[in-house]
Design a protein around this motif. Sequence first.
Motif, PDB file in Angstrom:
ATOM      1  N   TYR A 111      14.559 -12.895  35.489  1.00  0.00           N
ATOM      2  CA  TYR A 111      13.152 -12.517  35.626  1.00  0.00           C
ATOM      3  C   TYR A 111      12.241 -13.640  35.130  1.00  0.00           C
ATOM      4  N   ARG A 112      11.004 -13.598  35.562  1.00  0.00           N
ATOM      5  CA  ARG A 112      10.027 -14.610  35.150  1.00  0.00           C
ATOM      6  C   ARG A 112       9.681 -14.473  33.674  1.00  0.00           C
ATOM      7  N   ASP A 113       9.077 -15.505  33.120  1.00  0.00           N
ATOM      8  CA  ASP A 113       8.506 -15.451  31.777  1.00  0.00           C
ATOM      9  C   ASP A 113       7.430 -14.370  31.788  1.00  0.00           C
ATOM     10  N   ALA A 114       7.667 -13.279  31.078  1.00  0.00           N
ATOM     11  CA  ALA A 114       6.800 -12.100  31.186  1.00  0.00           C
ATOM     12  C   ALA A 114       6.111 -11.801  29.860  1.00  0.00           C
ATOM     13  N   ARG A 115       4.792 -11.889  29.866  1.00  0.00           N
ATOM     14  CA  ARG A 115       4.000 -11.535  28.686  1.00  0.00           C
ATOM     15  C   ARG A 115       2.968 -10.461  29.005  1.00  0.00           C
ATOM     16  N   ASP A 116       2.858 -10.107  30.279  1.00  0.00           N
ATOM     17  CA  ASP A 116       1.855  -9.127  30.695  1.00  0.00           C
ATOM     18  C   ASP A 116       2.434  -7.736  30.894  1.00  0.00           C
ATOM     19  N   ARG A 117       3.720  -7.648  31.264  1.00  0.00           N
ATOM     20  CA  ARG A 117       4.352  -6.352  31.490  1.00  0.00           C
ATOM     21  C   ARG A 117       5.864  -6.523  31.487  1.00  0.00           C
ATOM     22  N   PRO A 118       6.583  -5.415  31.239  1.00  0.00           N
ATOM     23  CA  PRO A 118       8.043  -5.508  31.235  1.00  0.00           C
ATOM     24  C   PRO A 118       8.620  -5.570  32.642  1.00  0.00           C
ATOM     25  N   MET A 119       9.836  -6.080  32.735  1.00  0.00           N
ATOM     26  CA  MET A 119      10.550  -6.227  33.999  1.00  0.00           C
ATOM     27  C   MET A 119      11.695  -5.215  34.042  1.00  0.00           C
ATOM     28  N   ASP A 120      11.642  -4.286  35.010  1.00  0.00           N
ATOM     29  CA  ASP A 120      12.778  -3.410  35.237  1.00  0.00           C
ATOM     30  C   ASP A 120      13.400  -3.742  36.585  1.00  0.00           C
ATOM     31  N   GLU A 121      14.442  -2.984  36.957  1.00  0.00           N
ATOM     32  CA  GLU A 121      15.181  -3.315  38.173  1.00  0.00           C
ATOM     33  C   GLU A 121      14.360  -3.090  39.435  1.00  0.00           C
ATOM     34  N   LYS A 122      13.429  -2.149  39.413  1.00  0.00           N
ATOM     35  CA  LYS A 122      12.644  -1.829  40.601  1.00  0.00           C
ATOM     36  C   LYS A 122      11.457  -2.765  40.786  1.00  0.00           C
ATOM     37  N   ASN A 123      10.761  -3.070  39.707  1.00  0.00           N
ATOM     38  CA  ASN A 123       9.496  -3.800  39.804  1.00  0.00           C
ATOM     39  C   ASN A 123       9.510  -5.177  39.147  1.00  0.00           C
ATOM     40  N   GLY A 124      10.661  -5.614  38.689  1.00  0.00           N
ATOM     41  CA  GLY A 124      10.747  -6.923  38.051  1.00  0.00           C
ATOM     42  C   GLY A 124      10.553  -8.054  39.046  1.00  0.00           C
ATOM     43  N   GLU A 125       9.910  -9.119  38.598  1.00  0.00           N
ATOM     44  CA  GLU A 125       9.663 -10.295  39.435  1.00  0.00           C
ATOM     45  C   GLU A 125      10.586 -11.423  38.997  1.00  0.00           C
ATOM     46  N   LEU A 126      11.318 -11.981  39.954  1.00  0.00           N
ATOM     47  CA  LEU A 126      12.228 -13.067  39.625  1.00  0.00           C
ATOM     48  C   LEU A 126      11.445 -14.339  39.342  1.00  0.00           C
ATOM     49  N   GLY A 127      12.023 -15.191  38.487  1.00  0.00           N
ATOM     50  CA  GLY A 127      11.320 -16.394  38.065  1.00  0.00           C
ATOM     51  C   GLY A 127      11.733 -17.627  38.846  1.00  0.00           C
ATOM     52  N   LYS A 128      11.498 -18.778  38.233  1.00  0.00           N
ATOM     53  CA  LYS A 128      11.828 -20.069  38.827  1.00  0.00           C
ATOM     54  C   LYS A 128      12.540 -20.931  37.786  1.00  0.00           C
ATOM     55  N   GLY A 129      13.135 -22.024  38.264  1.00  0.00           N
ATOM     56  CA  GLY A 129      13.801 -22.946  37.362  1.00  0.00           C
ATOM     57  C   GLY A 129      15.311 -22.862  37.452  1.00  0.00           C
ATOM     58  N   PHE A 130      15.973 -23.719  36.682  1.00  0.00           N
ATOM     59  CA  PHE A 130      17.421 -23.849  36.758  1.00  0.00           C
ATOM     60  C   PHE A 130      18.139 -22.551  36.419  1.00  0.00           C
ATOM     61  N   SER A 131      17.792 -21.918  35.290  1.00  0.00           N
ATOM     62  CA  SER A 131      18.493 -20.708  34.861  1.00  0.00           C
ATOM     63  C   SER A 131      18.371 -19.604  35.901  1.00  0.00           C
ATOM     64  N   VAL A 132      17.198 -19.478  36.500  1.00  0.00           N
ATOM     65  CA  VAL A 132      16.978 -18.453  37.521  1.00  0.00           C
ATOM     66  C   VAL A 132      17.789 -18.775  38.773  1.00  0.00           C
ATOM     67  N   ALA A 133      17.839 -20.052  39.155  1.00  0.00           N
ATOM     68  CA  ALA A 133      18.614 -20.448  40.333  1.00  0.00           C
ATOM     69  C   ALA A 133      20.095 -20.115  40.153  1.00  0.00           C
ATOM     70  N   VAL A 134      20.611 -20.346  38.947  1.00  0.00           N
ATOM     71  CA  VAL A 134      22.007 -19.998  38.669  1.00  0.00           C
ATOM     72  C   VAL A 134      22.208 -18.497  38.804  1.00  0.00           C
ATOM     73  N   ALA A 135      21.307 -17.724  38.217  1.00  0.00           N
ATOM     74  CA  ALA A 135      21.435 -16.266  38.259  1.00  0.00           C
ATOM     75  C   ALA A 135      21.361 -15.738  39.686  1.00  0.00           C
ATOM     76  N   ARG A 136      20.448 -16.287  40.485  1.00  0.00           N
ATOM     77  CA  ARG A 136      20.325 -15.857  41.880  1.00  0.00           C
ATOM     78  C   ARG A 136      21.625 -16.130  42.645  1.00  0.00           C
ATOM     79  N   ALA A 137      22.163 -17.342  42.485  1.00  0.00           N
ATOM     80  CA  ALA A 137      23.395 -17.699  43.190  1.00  0.00           C
ATOM     81  C   ALA A 137      24.561 -16.839  42.716  1.00  0.00           C
ATOM     82  N   TRP A 138      24.601 -16.562  41.435  1.00  0.00           N
ATOM     83  CA  TRP A 138      25.642 -15.735  40.827  1.00  0.00           C
ATOM     84  C   TRP A 138      25.655 -14.354  41.467  1.00  0.00           C
ATOM     85  N   GLU A 139      24.470 -13.727  41.526  1.00  0.00           N
ATOM     86  CA  GLU A 139      24.369 -12.382  42.089  1.00  0.00           C
ATOM     87  C   GLU A 139      24.596 -12.389  43.606  1.00  0.00           C
ATOM     88  N   HIS A 140      24.133 -13.441  44.273  1.00  0.00           N
ATOM     89  CA  HIS A 140      24.360 -13.525  45.719  1.00  0.00           C
ATOM     90  C   HIS A 140      25.847 -13.542  46.027  1.00  0.00           C
TER      91      HIS A 140
END
Length: 306
Positions: A111-140
């Motif tokens: 999930y993105r760096d979140a300071r405005d609201r929490p991230m759950d499975e339904k409404n969470g917004e994915l982030g950017k950067g190396f760690s996020v790219a790894v996680a996306r590929a992992w889940e894919h």
Amino acid sequence: MKTVVVSGASGYIGQSFVRALEPNGVDVRTIGRGGTSDATWSDEQGVADVLSGADLLINLAGRSVSCRYNKRNADEIFSSRVETTALLGRALARTPQPPSLWANASTGTIYRDARDRPMDEKNGELGKGFSVAVARAWEHELFSAPTPVRKVALRMSIVLGAGGGAINPIVNLARIGFGGRMGDGRQMFSWIHIADVVRSVIHIYEHPEISGPVNIASPYPVTNTDMMRVVRAKLGRQYGFPTPGWMLEFGARIIRTEAELVTKSRWILPGVLADSGFQYQFPTLESALEQIAQETPRGLLPVTLG
């Protein structure tokens, strides 16, 4: 549940699963690199044989992210997650009796760096950067695997526990006086006790309606400032020097890690677990640290807290 396969069983979380399951009569089979494993990553047919007849597969394989993200380390972080997950998918496809559930490690860092609201499975917004790219590929790799088993991506928050997990470096900083906020202190700290990691996966196994991404986190995240305050209280210290951002960056280079591990705001809520009635053993940070202190040898944390 009679037979569970754990890959990545040599790590802290994997060892915790083995210690929790075996005393309850569960046959735990392991996949890894060492000769003590029941199957090795270099033998795909051997992996398929170990998976056959199992009730549950828990894949925790992956190189530690506590390192500098240079090309060599980044390649190892990526391949140790994505390639092992791909191999498990191929092995499951050729397994005559595959497990009913494949629970594959992922990370709440997706999930993105979140300071405005929490991230759950339904409404969470994915982030950017190396760690996020790894996680996306992992889940894919997990969800695209051509196998009919139920699949769950365990989006784990920071795991705390006695004898390992992420709390010891934080405690050691507080012990030498650097127990104040890290950076601006407003970044959220989502966490989970290791006992609830194990219990949540068993809960998911027992609820066949659960599939897809699942946030593995306490329902009560805290800010970094509050987290450090609780740590200081458990150590009996009223004050700790804050660690500004520039010092975190400098220190991370010295110990060969990334400041992102403490500066990114991880605000993760376990929507799926909450909706399915999961009950936490250690829902609050105070209760988690209380247990960790009781189970930790004297010298790292005091046995009596407060």
